[in-house]
Design a protein around this motif. Sequence first.
Motif, PDB file in Angstrom:
ATOM      1  N   LYS A 261       0.829  -1.205   0.000  1.00 50.13           N
ATOM      2  CA  LYS A 261       0.000   0.000   0.000  1.00 50.13           C
ATOM      3  C   LYS A 261       0.869   1.263   0.000  1.00 50.13           C
ATOM      4  CE  LYS A 261      -4.303   1.499   0.586  1.00 50.13           C
ATOM      5  NZ  LYS A 261      -5.344   1.338  -0.388  1.00 50.13           N
ATOM      6  N   ALA A 262       1.937   1.270   0.805  1.00 49.99           N
ATOM      7  CA  ALA A 262       2.832   2.441   0.853  1.00 49.99           C
ATOM      8  C   ALA A 262       3.553   2.625  -0.477  1.00 49.99           C
ATOM      9  CB  ALA A 262       3.845   2.285   1.988  1.00 49.99           C
ATOM     10  N   ALA A 263       4.040   1.521  -1.055  1.00 47.49           N
ATOM     11  CA  ALA A 263       4.742   1.605  -2.341  1.00 47.49           C
ATOM     12  C   ALA A 263       3.812   2.101  -3.441  1.00 47.49           C
ATOM     13  CB  ALA A 263       5.326   0.244  -2.708  1.00 47.49           C
ATOM     14  N   SER A 264       2.585   1.632  -3.431  1.00 46.32           N
ATOM     15  CA  SER A 264       1.606   2.070  -4.425  1.00 46.32           C
ATOM     16  C   SER A 264       1.292   3.560  -4.274  1.00 46.32           C
ATOM     17  CB  SER A 264       0.325   1.247  -4.273  1.00 46.32           C
ATOM     18  OG  SER A 264      -0.670   1.706  -5.147  1.00 46.32           O
ATOM     19  N   GLU A 265       1.158   4.011  -3.047  1.00 47.96           N
ATOM     20  CA  GLU A 265       0.881   5.434  -2.794  1.00 47.96           C
ATOM     21  C   GLU A 265       2.045   6.299  -3.261  1.00 47.96           C
ATOM     22  OE1 GLU A 265      -1.379   8.674  -1.663  1.00 47.96           O
ATOM     23  OE2 GLU A 265      -2.001   6.585  -1.740  1.00 47.96           O
ATOM     24  N   ALA A 266       3.283   5.864  -2.988  1.00 47.40           N
ATOM     25  CA  ALA A 266       4.470   6.611  -3.406  1.00 47.40           C
ATOM     26  C   ALA A 266       4.565   6.687  -4.925  1.00 47.40           C
ATOM     27  CB  ALA A 266       5.732   5.974  -2.823  1.00 47.40           C
ATOM     28  N   THR A 267       4.371   5.564  -5.587  1.00 47.69           N
ATOM     29  CA  THR A 267       4.426   5.521  -7.047  1.00 47.69           C
ATOM     30  C   THR A 267       3.356   6.421  -7.664  1.00 47.69           C
ATOM     31  OG1 THR A 267       5.324   3.286  -7.005  1.00 47.69           O
ATOM     32  CG2 THR A 267       4.297   3.989  -9.063  1.00 47.69           C
ATOM     33  N   GLY A 268       2.152   6.343  -7.128  1.00 46.95           N
ATOM     34  CA  GLY A 268       1.056   7.173  -7.627  1.00 46.95           C
ATOM     35  C   GLY A 268       1.298   8.656  -7.405  1.00 46.95           C
ATOM     36  N   TYR A 269       1.858   8.993  -6.262  1.00 47.72           N
ATOM     37  CA  TYR A 269       2.143  10.403  -5.958  1.00 47.72           C
ATOM     38  C   TYR A 269       3.131  10.977  -6.963  1.00 47.72           C
ATOM     39  CZ  TYR A 269       3.291  14.604  -3.334  1.00 47.72           C
ATOM     40  OH  TYR A 269       3.494  15.915  -2.955  1.00 47.72           O
ATOM     41  N   CYS A 270       4.221  10.258  -7.202  1.00 43.54           N
ATOM     42  CA  CYS A 270       5.220  10.744  -8.164  1.00 43.54           C
ATOM     43  C   CYS A 270       4.645  10.796  -9.581  1.00 43.54           C
ATOM     44  CB  CYS A 270       6.473   9.861  -8.129  1.00 43.54           C
ATOM     45  SG  CYS A 270       7.423  10.031  -6.602  1.00 43.54           S
ATOM     46  N   ALA A 271       3.850   9.805  -9.933  1.00 43.25           N
ATOM     47  CA  ALA A 271       3.242   9.779 -11.267  1.00 43.25           C
ATOM     48  C   ALA A 271       2.347  10.997 -11.483  1.00 43.25           C
ATOM     49  CB  ALA A 271       2.450   8.492 -11.463  1.00 43.25           C
ATOM     50  N   ARG A 272       1.610  11.394 -10.449  1.00 42.76           N
ATOM     51  CA  ARG A 272       0.751  12.589 -10.573  1.00 42.76           C
ATOM     52  C   ARG A 272       1.579  13.856 -10.785  1.00 42.76           C
ATOM     53  NH1 ARG A 272      -1.943   9.536  -6.749  1.00 42.76           N
ATOM     54  NH2 ARG A 272      -1.114  10.668  -4.952  1.00 42.76           N
ATOM     55  N   LEU A 273       2.833  13.825 -10.348  1.00 43.11           N
ATOM     56  CA  LEU A 273       3.734  14.961 -10.565  1.00 43.11           C
ATOM     57  C   LEU A 273       4.489  14.842 -11.888  1.00 43.11           C
ATOM     58  CD1 LEU A 273       5.324  15.256  -6.993  1.00 43.11           C
ATOM     59  CD2 LEU A 273       3.501  16.664  -7.977  1.00 43.11           C
ATOM     60  N   GLY A 274       4.233  13.762 -12.629  1.00 46.97           N
ATOM     61  CA  GLY A 274       4.948  13.529 -13.878  1.00 46.97           C
ATOM     62  C   GLY A 274       6.359  13.029 -13.649  1.00 46.97           C
ATOM     63  N   MET A 275       6.572  12.367 -12.522  1.00 44.67           N
ATOM     64  CA  MET A 275       7.897  11.875 -12.159  1.00 44.67           C
ATOM     65  C   MET A 275       7.828  10.376 -11.874  1.00 44.67           C
ATOM     66  SD  MET A 275       8.982  14.875  -9.522  1.00 44.67           S
ATOM     67  CE  MET A 275       9.985  16.209 -10.082  1.00 44.67           C
ATOM     68  N   ARG A 276       8.988   9.799 -11.605  1.00 44.19           N
ATOM     69  CA  ARG A 276       9.036   8.389 -11.208  1.00 44.19           C
ATOM     70  C   ARG A 276       9.582   8.291  -9.796  1.00 44.19           C
ATOM     71  NH1 ARG A 276      14.206   6.516 -11.722  1.00 44.19           N
ATOM     72  NH2 ARG A 276      15.572   7.829 -12.968  1.00 44.19           N
ATOM     73  N   GLU A 277       9.201   7.233  -9.098  1.00 44.13           N
ATOM     74  CA  GLU A 277       9.525   7.058  -7.689  1.00 44.13           C
ATOM     75  C   GLU A 277      10.715   6.136  -7.486  1.00 44.13           C
ATOM     76  OE1 GLU A 277       9.489   4.595  -4.092  1.00 44.13           O
ATOM     77  OE2 GLU A 277       8.825   3.902  -6.042  1.00 44.13           O
ATOM     78  N   SER A 278      11.531   6.441  -6.480  1.00 43.40           N
ATOM     79  CA  SER A 278      12.533   5.488  -6.002  1.00 43.40           C
ATOM     80  C   SER A 278      12.531   5.539  -4.477  1.00 43.40           C
ATOM     81  CB  SER A 278      13.924   5.782  -6.566  1.00 43.40           C
ATOM     82  OG  SER A 278      14.420   6.996  -6.084  1.00 43.40           O
ATOM     83  N   THR A 279      12.567   4.366  -3.872  1.00 44.28           N
ATOM     84  CA  THR A 279      12.527   4.264  -2.420  1.00 44.28           C
ATOM     85  C   THR A 279      13.883   4.600  -1.829  1.00 44.28           C
ATOM     86  OG1 THR A 279      10.819   2.566  -2.543  1.00 44.28           O
ATOM     87  CG2 THR A 279      12.077   2.694  -0.494  1.00 44.28           C
ATOM     88  N   ARG A 280      13.895   5.450  -0.833  1.00 44.16           N
ATOM     89  CA  ARG A 280      15.138   5.801  -0.138  1.00 44.16           C
ATOM     90  C   ARG A 280      15.321   4.949   1.105  1.00 44.16           C
ATOM     91  NH1 ARG A 280      16.577  11.948   0.081  1.00 44.16           N
ATOM     92  NH2 ARG A 280      18.595  10.973   0.293  1.00 44.16           N
ATOM     93  N   SER A 281      14.247   4.763   1.878  1.00 44.17           N
ATOM     94  CA  SER A 281      14.330   3.929   3.078  1.00 44.17           C
ATOM     95  C   SER A 281      12.937   3.432   3.439  1.00 44.17           C
ATOM     96  CB  SER A 281      14.934   4.704   4.246  1.00 44.17           C
ATOM     97  OG  SER A 281      14.064   5.742   4.646  1.00 44.17           O
ATOM     98  N   GLU A 282      12.932   2.363   4.218  1.00 46.59           N
ATOM     99  CA  GLU A 282      11.677   1.788   4.678  1.00 46.59           C
ATOM    100  C   GLU A 282      11.897   1.261   6.084  1.00 46.59           C
ATOM    101  OE1 GLU A 282       8.304  -1.286   3.058  1.00 46.59           O
ATOM    102  OE2 GLU A 282      10.293  -1.351   2.189  1.00 46.59           O
ATOM    103  N   ALA A 283      10.974   1.561   6.979  1.00 45.63           N
ATOM    104  CA  ALA A 283      11.112   1.127   8.362  1.00 45.63           C
ATOM    105  C   ALA A 283       9.809   0.480   8.827  1.00 45.63           C
ATOM    106  CB  ALA A 283      11.449   2.308   9.256  1.00 45.63           C
ATOM    107  N   LEU A 284       9.934  -0.592   9.574  1.00 39.68           N
ATOM    108  CA  LEU A 284       8.799  -1.271  10.179  1.00 39.68           C
ATOM    109  C   LEU A 284       8.628  -0.733  11.590  1.00 39.68           C
ATOM    110  CD1 LEU A 284       6.673  -3.520  10.169  1.00 39.68           C
ATOM    111  CD2 LEU A 284       8.477  -5.076  10.931  1.00 39.68           C
ATOM    112  N   VAL A 285       7.417  -0.281  11.888  1.00 42.61           N
ATOM    113  CA  VAL A 285       7.116   0.268  13.204  1.00 42.61           C
ATOM    114  C   VAL A 285       5.955  -0.523  13.777  1.00 42.61           C
ATOM    115  CG1 VAL A 285       6.440   2.351  14.462  1.00 42.61           C
ATOM    116  CG2 VAL A 285       7.796   2.548  12.372  1.00 42.61           C
TER     117      VAL A 285
END
Length: 104
Positions: free
Chosen positions: A62-86
């Motif tokens: 869900k987080a990866a999909s939200e990140a990808t969609g957010y960048c796509a709406r800006l006309g950009m592509r997404e790359s993950t910098r970090s991920e943490a389990l809380v």
Amino acid sequence: MPASFLHRALRSSALAALASVTLLLAACASTSTVTSTSQPDVYTVTSAASMAPLAWANAHAKAASEATGYCARLGMRESTRSEALVGGAPYQKIQLQFECHRTL
């Protein structure tokens, strides 16, 4: 003839069960709004899921999909910098920091 009918019935039941599980898992994950960081084009999103033992996988997807969609709406592509389990089972949160890159 009865074997063919039985095969179709079992296949139809399996597909219905798979669709139900997919809908159930999708309903068990939620995301926060995307927030910007102090760095340009770097954002954070948090996702939570409560369907153990797949909680981490659901929250991550869900987080990866939200990140990808957010960048796509800006006309950009997404790359993950970090991920943490809380948090722990059965309720887990994923905090994903990502960057939006310009597309060529």
